[in-house]
Design an enzyme around this catalytic site. Sequence first.
Site, PDB file in Angstrom:
ATOM      1  N   THR A  12       0.061  -2.112  11.036  1.00  0.00           N
ATOM      2  CA  THR A  12       1.198  -3.021  10.882  1.00  0.00           C
ATOM      3  C   THR A  12       2.215  -2.840  12.001  1.00  0.00           C
ATOM      4  O   THR A  12       2.857  -3.796  12.430  1.00  0.00           O
ATOM      5  CB  THR A  12       1.899  -2.739   9.527  1.00  0.00           C
ATOM      6  OG1 THR A  12       0.943  -2.980   8.509  1.00  0.00           O
ATOM      7  CG2 THR A  12       3.096  -3.629   9.303  1.00  0.00           C
ATOM      8  N   ASP A  56      -6.978  -2.591  12.231  1.00  0.00           N
ATOM      9  CA  ASP A  56      -6.325  -2.276  10.955  1.00  0.00           C
ATOM     10  C   ASP A  56      -6.941  -0.946  10.531  1.00  0.00           C
ATOM     11  O   ASP A  56      -8.156  -0.743  10.654  1.00  0.00           O
ATOM     12  CB  ASP A  56      -6.652  -3.368   9.928  1.00  0.00           C
ATOM     13  CG  ASP A  56      -5.908  -3.170   8.623  1.00  0.00           C
ATOM     14  OD1 ASP A  56      -5.059  -4.006   8.291  1.00  0.00           O
ATOM     15  OD2 ASP A  56      -6.179  -2.160   7.925  1.00  0.00           O
ATOM     16  N   SER A  57      -6.137  -0.042  10.026  1.00  0.00           N
ATOM     17  CA  SER A  57      -6.667   1.298   9.781  1.00  0.00           C
ATOM     18  C   SER A  57      -7.686   1.355   8.649  1.00  0.00           C
ATOM     19  O   SER A  57      -8.348   2.367   8.459  1.00  0.00           O
ATOM     20  CB  SER A  57      -5.544   2.300   9.559  1.00  0.00           C
ATOM     21  OG  SER A  57      -5.041   2.219   8.257  1.00  0.00           O
ATOM     22  N   SER A  58      -7.855   0.255   7.919  1.00  0.00           N
ATOM     23  CA  SER A  58      -8.936   0.227   6.917  1.00  0.00           C
ATOM     24  C   SER A  58     -10.288   0.295   7.617  1.00  0.00           C
ATOM     25  O   SER A  58     -11.296   0.631   6.990  1.00  0.00           O
ATOM     26  CB  SER A  58      -8.872  -1.054   6.088  1.00  0.00           C
ATOM     27  OG  SER A  58      -7.622  -1.123   5.459  1.00  0.00           O
ATOM     28  N   ASP A  89      -2.422   2.853   6.093  1.00  0.00           N
ATOM     29  CA  ASP A  89      -3.373   2.958   4.973  1.00  0.00           C
ATOM     30  C   ASP A  89      -4.265   4.198   5.043  1.00  0.00           C
ATOM     31  O   ASP A  89      -4.491   4.859   4.030  1.00  0.00           O
ATOM     32  CB  ASP A  89      -4.255   1.702   4.894  1.00  0.00           C
ATOM     33  CG  ASP A  89      -3.466   0.480   4.430  1.00  0.00           C
ATOM     34  OD1 ASP A  89      -2.329   0.657   3.946  1.00  0.00           O
ATOM     35  OD2 ASP A  89      -3.984  -0.643   4.555  1.00  0.00           O
ATOM     36  N   THR A 274      -8.013  18.335  -7.803  1.00  0.00           N
ATOM     37  CA  THR A 274      -7.416  17.671  -8.957  1.00  0.00           C
ATOM     38  C   THR A 274      -7.050  16.215  -8.664  1.00  0.00           C
ATOM     39  O   THR A 274      -6.715  15.869  -7.530  1.00  0.00           O
ATOM     40  CB  THR A 274      -6.174  18.439  -9.457  1.00  0.00           C
ATOM     41  OG1 THR A 274      -5.512  17.649 -10.451  1.00  0.00           O
ATOM     42  CG2 THR A 274      -5.185  18.749  -8.343  1.00  0.00           C
ATOM     43  N   GLN A 275      -7.113  15.399  -9.704  1.00  0.00           N
ATOM     44  CA  GLN A 275      -6.668  14.001  -9.578  1.00  0.00           C
ATOM     45  C   GLN A 275      -5.141  13.923  -9.481  1.00  0.00           C
ATOM     46  O   GLN A 275      -4.590  12.891  -9.125  1.00  0.00           O
ATOM     47  CB  GLN A 275      -7.141  13.189 -10.786  1.00  0.00           C
ATOM     48  CG  GLN A 275      -8.637  13.028 -10.838  1.00  0.00           C
ATOM     49  CD  GLN A 275      -9.129  12.244 -12.052  1.00  0.00           C
ATOM     50  OE1 GLN A 275      -8.346  11.576 -12.731  1.00  0.00           O
ATOM     51  NE2 GLN A 275     -10.401  12.332 -12.324  1.00  0.00           N
ATOM     52  N   CYS A 276      -4.458  15.017  -9.850  1.00  0.00           N
ATOM     53  CA  CYS A 276      -2.989  15.019  -9.756  1.00  0.00           C
ATOM     54  C   CYS A 276      -2.595  15.129  -8.290  1.00  0.00           C
ATOM     55  O   CYS A 276      -3.264  15.789  -7.510  1.00  0.00           O
ATOM     56  CB  CYS A 276      -2.405  16.225 -10.491  1.00  0.00           C
ATOM     57  SG  CYS A 276      -2.782  16.272 -12.222  1.00  0.00           S
TER      58      CYS A 276
HETATM   59  N1  ASP Z   1      -3.262  -2.395   6.702  1.00  0.00           N
HETATM   60  C1  ASP Z   1      -2.367  -1.706   7.599  1.00  0.00           C
HETATM   61  C2  ASP Z   1      -3.146  -0.582   8.259  1.00  0.00           C
HETATM   62  O1  ASP Z   1      -3.287   0.463   7.680  1.00  0.00           O
HETATM   63  C3  ASP Z   1      -1.186  -1.208   6.853  1.00  0.00           C
HETATM   64  C4  ASP Z   1      -0.144  -0.479   7.691  1.00  0.00           C
HETATM   65  O2  ASP Z   1      -0.274  -0.278   8.865  1.00  0.00           O
HETATM   66  O3  ASP Z   1       0.885  -0.110   7.117  1.00  0.00           O
HETATM   67  O4  ASP Z   1      -3.628  -0.739   9.334  1.00  0.00           O
END
Ligand code: ASP
Length: 358
Positions: A12, A56-58, A89, A274-276
Amino acid sequence: MTKLMIIYTGGTVGMIYDEKNRSLRPISFGEIRDHLPELYRLGYHFFVHPFKPPIDSSNMHPDRWVELVEIIEQHYHYYDGFVILHGSDTMAFTASALSFMLENLSKPVVLTGSQLPIGQIRTDAKENIITALEIAATRINGHAAVPEVCIYFDFQLFRGNRTKKYNAEKFEAFYSMNYPPLAEAGITIKYHQPFILPPPTEPIRFHKKLDPHVSVLKIFPGITPETVDAILNTPHSRAIILETFGSGNAPTAAWFIRSLEKAIKKGKIILNITQCDGGSVELGRYETSEKLLEIGVVSGYDMTFEAAITKTMFLLGQDLSTEEIICLLQRPLRGELTLPESTNSKAVHSYWTNSPLS
Ligand code: ASP
């Protein structure tokens, strides 16, 4: 003159709103620079390495982590510090992975990004980028102030492998529940020295091998034997991150324990976290984790999910036996976990109890 390298991967931070398509689209680093004239007033020498195209970091991937390590390796001796602009992300995964891949780091590697694109009036990108650069440039007593892979976001600097993105909306998008911030930025930048790793005594080592054959078993009440077995028997998977309840607890049903035991006997490593978001696994504290301990499930202590995944990929990628991997998983390699009886554990505890934020 301080020399810094900026690696622009995307996210972003480098996007603008495209009126025509009504969505965010990535821009070049040149356009980011146009929105940030303050960069020139910092008085540092910059070199920018952009990902082409920015991502995008995804879409981040272990291969890109290797690429990042290679870029840092090629420029390591020339620059005083490195700032990686990255989508928020998966920033905590990248920071964790890099922390393991860069052994004996003596220079700062600071990841940052933003929640609002740089072109927006209320953007958080400017403050995040400028302070990340200042931190990367700071030296104390002849050493880098923070010789670590860290994340700077919304006035706080965290150890990368202790950090989690916990909020998709707030400017304060990250936290580090089990380890104090390494620095806080107000009128001045206050470094919390006792929590920052000391400068290394050995030369840097760049590790470029990761093995992504890791699966994740997140348990929930009602999970079926089919689901558990499908995950435990994922072809080629060498290790399973078992996400348990509370302090490392899981169902005591015979079928469940039997399935885990079978996987361990086949040579798979099962790492319990842990999930916590806060607190640590304590195998054997409750009856519901005693069996796990008995059959050879490994404790991940207070590691984040991001650290657990990337540490496992890192160790699987080294030339190590299963026993060595199990041993190293339970030891802090880059400050990613705190053993309950360590001195560090006491310091962390006293930080939280004395902190005005606690
Ligand atoms: N979808 C974006 C990413 O991780 C979100 C961000 O940058 O905040 O690339």
